[in-house]
Motif scaffolding. Sequence first.
Motif, short mmCIF file in Angstrom:
data_model
loop_
_atom_site.label_atom_id
_atom_site.label_comp_id
_atom_site.label_asym_id
_atom_site.label_seq_id
_atom_site.Cartn_x
_atom_site.Cartn_y
_atom_site.Cartn_z
N VAL A 183 -11.92 -8.84 -9.61
CA VAL A 183 -11.75 -10.05 -8.80
C VAL A 183 -12.38 -9.76 -7.45
N GLY A 184 -13.52 -10.40 -7.16
CA GLY A 184 -14.20 -10.14 -5.90
C GLY A 184 -15.68 -10.37 -6.02
N SER A 185 -16.44 -9.63 -5.25
CA SER A 185 -17.89 -9.74 -5.28
C SER A 185 -18.41 -9.17 -6.59
N PRO A 186 -19.63 -9.54 -7.00
CA PRO A 186 -20.21 -8.96 -8.21
C PRO A 186 -20.28 -7.43 -8.16
N GLU A 187 -20.57 -6.89 -6.97
CA GLU A 187 -20.62 -5.42 -6.83
C GLU A 187 -19.26 -4.81 -7.11
N LEU A 188 -18.21 -5.39 -6.51
CA LEU A 188 -16.86 -4.86 -6.73
C LEU A 188 -16.45 -5.01 -8.19
N ALA A 189 -16.78 -6.15 -8.80
CA ALA A 189 -16.42 -6.39 -10.19
C ALA A 189 -17.04 -5.34 -11.10
N ALA A 190 -18.32 -5.08 -10.89
CA ALA A 190 -19.00 -4.07 -11.71
C ALA A 190 -18.39 -2.70 -11.50
N ASP A 191 -18.07 -2.37 -10.25
CA ASP A 191 -17.48 -1.07 -9.96
C ASP A 191 -16.12 -0.92 -10.64
N ARG A 192 -15.31 -1.99 -10.63
CA ARG A 192 -13.99 -1.89 -11.25
C ARG A 192 -14.08 -1.76 -12.77
N LEU A 193 -15.00 -2.47 -13.39
CA LEU A 193 -15.17 -2.33 -14.83
C LEU A 193 -15.65 -0.93 -15.18
N ALA A 194 -16.59 -0.42 -14.41
CA ALA A 194 -17.09 0.93 -14.67
C ALA A 194 -15.99 1.97 -14.46
N ALA A 195 -15.15 1.77 -13.45
CA ALA A 195 -14.06 2.71 -13.18
C ALA A 195 -13.04 2.69 -14.31
N THR A 196 -12.72 1.50 -14.81
CA THR A 196 -11.79 1.41 -15.94
C THR A 196 -12.34 2.13 -17.16
N ALA A 197 -13.63 1.93 -17.42
CA ALA A 197 -14.24 2.60 -18.56
C ALA A 197 -14.18 4.11 -18.39
N GLU A 198 -14.42 4.60 -17.19
CA GLU A 198 -14.41 6.04 -16.95
C GLU A 198 -13.00 6.61 -17.09
N ARG A 199 -11.99 5.89 -16.58
CA ARG A 199 -10.62 6.41 -16.59
C ARG A 199 -9.96 6.31 -17.95
N THR A 200 -10.31 5.29 -18.73
CA THR A 200 -9.61 5.02 -19.99
C THR A 200 -10.43 5.32 -21.22
N GLY A 201 -11.75 5.37 -21.08
CA GLY A 201 -12.62 5.51 -22.25
C GLY A 201 -12.88 4.19 -22.95
N ILE A 202 -12.32 3.10 -22.45
CA ILE A 202 -12.50 1.78 -23.07
C ILE A 202 -13.76 1.13 -22.51
N THR A 203 -14.61 0.66 -23.39
CA THR A 203 -15.87 0.04 -22.95
C THR A 203 -16.02 -1.40 -23.43
N ARG A 204 -14.96 -1.96 -23.98
CA ARG A 204 -14.98 -3.38 -24.38
C ARG A 204 -13.95 -4.12 -23.53
#
Length: 349
Positions: free
Chosen positions: A298-319
Amino acid sequence: MRVGTFVLAAQFPGQGQGETLHRAVRSAEVAEEAGLDSVWLAEHHFVPYGVCPSAVTLAALLLGRTRRIRVGTAVSVLPTAHPVALAEQAALLHLTSGGRFTLGVGRGGPWVDLEVFGAGLDAYEQGFPESLDLLLRWLREPRVSAEGPRYRFREVAVVPRPDELLDPPGRTPSAGPEAIVACTSPASVRLAAERGLPMLLGMHCGDEDKAAMTALWRQEALSAGHGPEEVARTASRHVSAGVAHLADRTQDAAETLLKSLPGWLRQGLDAHVTVDGRQRAMRDPVAYTELLCRLHPVGSPELAADRLAATAERTGITRFALLVEGSGDLAATEENVRRLGAEVLPRLG
């Protein structure tokens, strides 16, 4: 990384149900136009929290209106459905869509739905494993019978056979529709792991909780006898649900949701009625909205991409299955989806 939308068909205060469903359908159509990977459809009964009562029916409509995007249920509620009937529908959608359908199933809640559909409280409290196993057998075997506590019938043929898909793109000829289980507790994580099924994890929990659930799932899947390669392959299909709302400034995105989501949450969650009169705690709508804004893109496109990438890194989930209708407005929802495709996906590589 595969990013899709999560369509609740949320009825916001002052909106009609037809208007709500029109927005849900349009958001899915725009998701394909925007290059997203998938659309996930929720199912609810008798409440404005979500006005789609049959995720598989809406999935059929959307599969007919699209050509590329995957469409999944998130989820079809097993305790209030016959597992054979649901598996037949899944096989039909799998075959007629060219393999683009995913069947997500879940246990649901102790709601009055159990009374209305004649399932009873036991179907929710005890019957989910039996229903899930019968559904999976129908998707995998040519003939099926049942001798369980709830379902008992003589052997019958599976028609149509879900393994008869013609030229399935990227799939083996024997593959049926993808199946996934919504998990909200260690018990449901173990159930999915034992059966070798990927998980759908809800938008109410953050990366730490999701990482713990994926770790437990891997441990339980290996303990159940699934090989390391199979476990890794299945784990790559876990899905993380969340909320996405984009604006040039992060503050503006959060403010939009803080104006719209609490009213929907208040009327939607408050409308749920338990089948046995049990007391339940309702989340504070404003505090929950604030939590969702902190956890998700929730935020700018840059922040949104960063949060999705961080979730993928922390959880291993990529979908990802992202709620995009949080503004409650059709035009704003369409713009949100288009920006997700045009401004966030490229940043994810």
